[in-house]
Design an enzyme around this catalytic site. Structure first.
Site, PDB file in Angstrom:
ATOM      1  N   CYS A  96       0.836  -1.208   0.000  1.00  0.00           N
ATOM      2  CA  CYS A  96       0.000   0.000   0.000  1.00  0.00           C
ATOM      3  C   CYS A  96       0.871   1.259   0.000  1.00  0.00           C
ATOM      4  O   CYS A  96       1.497   1.581  -0.998  1.00  0.00           O
ATOM      5  CB  CYS A  96      -0.987  -0.046   1.163  1.00  0.00           C
ATOM      6  SG  CYS A  96      -2.344   1.154   1.006  1.00  0.00           S
ATOM      7  N   HIS A 184      -3.691  -5.253   0.638  1.00  0.00           N
ATOM      8  CA  HIS A 184      -3.188  -5.611   1.968  1.00  0.00           C
ATOM      9  C   HIS A 184      -3.360  -7.102   2.220  1.00  0.00           C
ATOM     10  O   HIS A 184      -4.373  -7.524   2.809  1.00  0.00           O
ATOM     11  CB  HIS A 184      -3.953  -4.834   3.048  1.00  0.00           C
ATOM     12  CG  HIS A 184      -3.563  -3.415   3.195  1.00  0.00           C
ATOM     13  ND1 HIS A 184      -2.467  -3.016   3.934  1.00  0.00           N
ATOM     14  CD2 HIS A 184      -4.123  -2.281   2.705  1.00  0.00           C
ATOM     15  CE1 HIS A 184      -2.373  -1.689   3.900  1.00  0.00           C
ATOM     16  NE2 HIS A 184      -3.362  -1.221   3.160  1.00  0.00           N
ATOM     17  N   GLU A 186      -1.982  -8.726   4.458  1.00  0.00           N
ATOM     18  CA  GLU A 186      -1.879  -8.939   5.914  1.00  0.00           C
ATOM     19  C   GLU A 186      -3.159  -8.617   6.667  1.00  0.00           C
ATOM     20  O   GLU A 186      -3.322  -8.999   7.828  1.00  0.00           O
ATOM     21  CB  GLU A 186      -0.712  -8.121   6.486  1.00  0.00           C
ATOM     22  CG  GLU A 186      -0.997  -6.655   6.734  1.00  0.00           C
ATOM     23  CD  GLU A 186      -0.966  -5.759   5.503  1.00  0.00           C
ATOM     24  OE1 GLU A 186      -0.892  -4.533   5.673  1.00  0.00           O
ATOM     25  OE2 GLU A 186      -1.020  -6.283   4.372  1.00  0.00           O
TER      26      GLU A 186
END
Length: 243
Positions: A96, A184, A186
């Protein structure tokens, strides 16, 4: 393998107890792929930059509420560090904000999307299959996202790996040692749902509704986690020399 995490923000205090901080999320994702990984965290957003001689095998730059075009001192210093990693051919992955900062630091351009917020899970198309993209499933990739800025011009030696109608440079590779991902991998669905709730005063209700609806679908977080580790391992085998 030891990975240096370049932390660029903290999870908001009301959410950190439930979800952990950004380095925790990245470590959880990658340890689900390889439990033997080691990590060293550098709180760059607090001015704690790594020594260039730090003994790690690769680097990952996290997301941030800041923008790559902001003039904060730590962003300038981190940009210098990114250029140093590029010159010495050390593997670097940006997520990002990290993806955007790599692009800008190496000569690309970042700007606010004219389409507004990119939120939720939206599909992207992979333009090509790279050797580190194993296992390979299909030409469609879907990750969670939350961003307004995006890369709008590649740096020299950059190429687009994945794109969408909303984000034309969703994933990029620069040379053989820098990888940028707008999404993302994660993030958990629960975290993004809570994050959306904290931003409901800044995001149009219909956009929030669409983002929440998109969270019901599957995502490719573990697949991309494996790809990230494959990319770093591939970069370790490259000679250390200026491009």
């Amino acid at each position: 393998m030891k990975i240096g995490l370049l932390q660029c923000d903290d999870v908001a205090q009301p959410l950190i107890g439930r979800h952990g901080n950004y380095p925790d999320m990245i470590q959880a994702l990658l340890r689900a792929v390889d439990p033997e990984l080691q990590f060293q965290v550098f709180a760059c957003h607090q001015g704690r930059m790594p020594d260039r001689a730090t003994d790690v095998d690769g680097w990952i730059t996290t997301g941030s509420k800041c923008g790559a075009n902001d003039d904060a001192d730590w962003i300038g210093r981190l940009s210098d560090f990114i250029r140093a990693l590029w010159q010495t051919r050390q593997p670097l992955v940006g997520i990002c904000f990290g993806h955007q900062l790599i692009a800008k630091a190496l000569g690309g351009r970042v700007a606010r999307s004219p389409l507004g917020w990119g939120l939720g899970a939206y599909p992207t198309t992979l333009d090509q299959q790279e050797p580190w993209m194993t296992p390979w499933r299909s030409q469609t990739l879907q990750l969670l996202a939350s961003h307004q800025d995006q890369v709008v011009e590649l740096p020299p030696q950059g190429r687009v790996l994945a794109r969408s109608g909303f984000c034309p440079i969703y994933m990029m590779q620069i040379g053989n040692t820098c990888l940028g991902i707008q999404g993302h991998p994660e993030f958990s669905r629960a975290y993004l749902e809570d994050l959306l709730s904290t931003r409901r005063d800044r995001i149009a209700p219909e956009r929030l509704l669409a983002a929440r609806h998109s969270l019901r679908g599957p995502t490719d977080d573990l697949l991309v986690g494996r790809w990230i580790l494959n990319f770093i391992r591939q970069g370790q085998r490259r000679p250390t020399a200026a491009p």
